[in-house]
Design a protein around this motif. Structure first.
Motif, short mmCIF file in Angstrom:
data_model
loop_
_atom_site.label_atom_id
_atom_site.label_comp_id
_atom_site.label_asym_id
_atom_site.label_seq_id
_atom_site.Cartn_x
_atom_site.Cartn_y
_atom_site.Cartn_z
N SER A 153 0.97 -1.06 -0.05
CA SER A 153 -0.10 -0.03 0.14
C SER A 153 0.93 1.14 -0.19
N ASP A 212 -7.54 0.42 6.00
CA ASP A 212 -8.99 0.54 4.77
C ASP A 212 -10.30 0.48 4.91
N SER A 238 -11.22 -2.59 3.69
CA SER A 238 -10.20 -3.77 4.70
C SER A 238 -10.70 -5.10 5.20
N LEU A 295 -7.81 5.34 6.99
CA LEU A 295 -6.85 5.09 6.67
C LEU A 295 -5.74 5.96 7.78
N TYR A 302 -10.25 -4.41 -3.52
CA TYR A 302 -10.96 -4.35 -1.90
C TYR A 302 -12.39 -5.37 -1.62
#
Ligand SMILES: Cc1cc2nc3c(=O)[nH]c(=O)nc-3n(C[C@H](O)[C@H](O)[C@H](O)COP(=O)(O)OP(=O)(O)OC[C@H]3O[C@@H](n4cnc5c(N)ncnc54)[C@H](O)[C@@H]3O)c2cc1C
Length: 290
Positions: A36, A120, A123, A157, A193
């Motif tokens: 990432s 995320d 995620s 994030l 994702y």
């Protein structure tokens, strides 16, 4: 694009890494699997002046029982967790969620700690950790502190890790007997994702009624969302039919999903309802030995 200029350090021990973090504070970023962070650098969406590459700190890559719990070092590769018998025996949902992350080469490099620290909202692993009520150890040169998974994720994030700190270990509590889990999701393409993903753990009593349930979703808010209202309605019920329907409705109404090019908020809420039902039903079936 090429990344912006940065100073690069490759410590071999945790103490060295923590000393570097203490010296450089919020000018520094940890580099783990890079799956990432490197794209963020290349697109110039992140501009750290210092990169602290932790790949040489092999003492941070482990999966082991710790008392009744499961301990996972932050540098453990996602693929290692996916293949681990210890993970399969003690927290199978971690392996099941990892299998939804990207593709195999990404999981060979990507780390458990990097995935969680990246935070995320779509995620898979953060939702699994919230459902497991995992604890995260965050260390700095001043010492370490432990955070519950729900306290750790603050927003897209964004985590509770402060400048000078890094995630070092994840601890998963022992699950009660007759507990099983399931992770299900919908993504636009394999390896993407999740549009919406659901982690469920179900504990059955001797007569097949639900004694304990944990449900957490990804892709439906700024952080993983724990659906307590869905958990509560299952207690004492046989997890079939109307009880599943009610839990699914409650889970969907505890979400606040985004609308974007991939799907409207309403579409995501409908997915949340459908996949919550499927995750709980699958976990209950597994807990019952089927
Ligand atoms: C094509 C593609 C598809 C993907 N699909 C998915 C997917 O479906 N689901 C999913 O969840 N992920 C997906 N990912 C992301 C993948 O899971 C990454 O591995 C993960 O998000 C970051 O882990 P990393 O070890 O690569 O961390 P890095 O990229 O090295 O770091 C990510 C961030 O975490 C910080 N960090 C890393 N380790 C620590 C630590 N120990 N302590 C504090 N901060 C730390 C870094 O400073 C950085 O800000 C995908 C990636 C790619 C390239």
């Amino acid at each position: 694009m090429k990344p912006p200029r940065f100073e690069y350090f490759a410590p071999k021990t945790l103490d060295e890494a923590l000393a570097l973090l203490a010296a450089h504070g919020d000018r520094a970023k940890i580099l783990a699997g890079g799956q990432s962070l490197i794209p963020l650098l290349n697109f110039r969406l992140a501009h750290p002046e210092v990169l602290i590459d932790i790949n040489g700190i092999t003492s941070l890559a482990y999966i082991r029982p710790a008392d009744s719990r499961l301990a996972i070092g932050a540098l453990t590769r996602q693929h290692a967790a996916e293949r681990s018998d210890v993970v399969a025996a003690r927290a199978a949902i971690v392996g099941e969620a990892c299998r939804f992350i990207g593709h195999l080469p990404i999981r060979h490099r990507g780390t458990i700690g990097g995935n969680l620290a990246h935070a995320d909202p779509a995620s898979e692993l953060p939702a699994a950790m919230v459902a497991l009520e995992a604890e995260f150890t965050v260390a700095s040169a001043r010492g370490s502190r432990t955070l519950g998974a729900e306290q750790f994720f603050l927003g897209p994030l964004s985590t509770a890790i402060q400048p000078g700190e890094m995630l070092t270990e994840i601890r998963v509590p022992a699950l009660p007997a007759r507990t099983a889990s399931a992770f299900v999701e919908m993504a636009r393409r394999a390896g993407d994702y999740a549009l919406v993903g659901v982690a469920a753990l179900v504990t059955l009593d001797g007569s097949g009624r639900c004694q304990r349930a944990r449900v957490a979703l990804c892709g439906v808010g700024a952080t993983p969302v724990r659906a307590r209202a869905a958990e509560d309605v299952l207690i004492g019920q046989t997890p079939t039919g109307a009880a599943l329907d009610e839990a699914a409705v409650r889970a969907a109404s505890s979400t606040n999903p985004p609308s974007d090019v991939h799907g409207s908020a309403d579409f995501r809420r409908r997915l949340a309802r459908h996949f919550t039902r499927e995750a709980i039903e699958t976990a209950a079936r597994r807990a019952g030995g089927n």
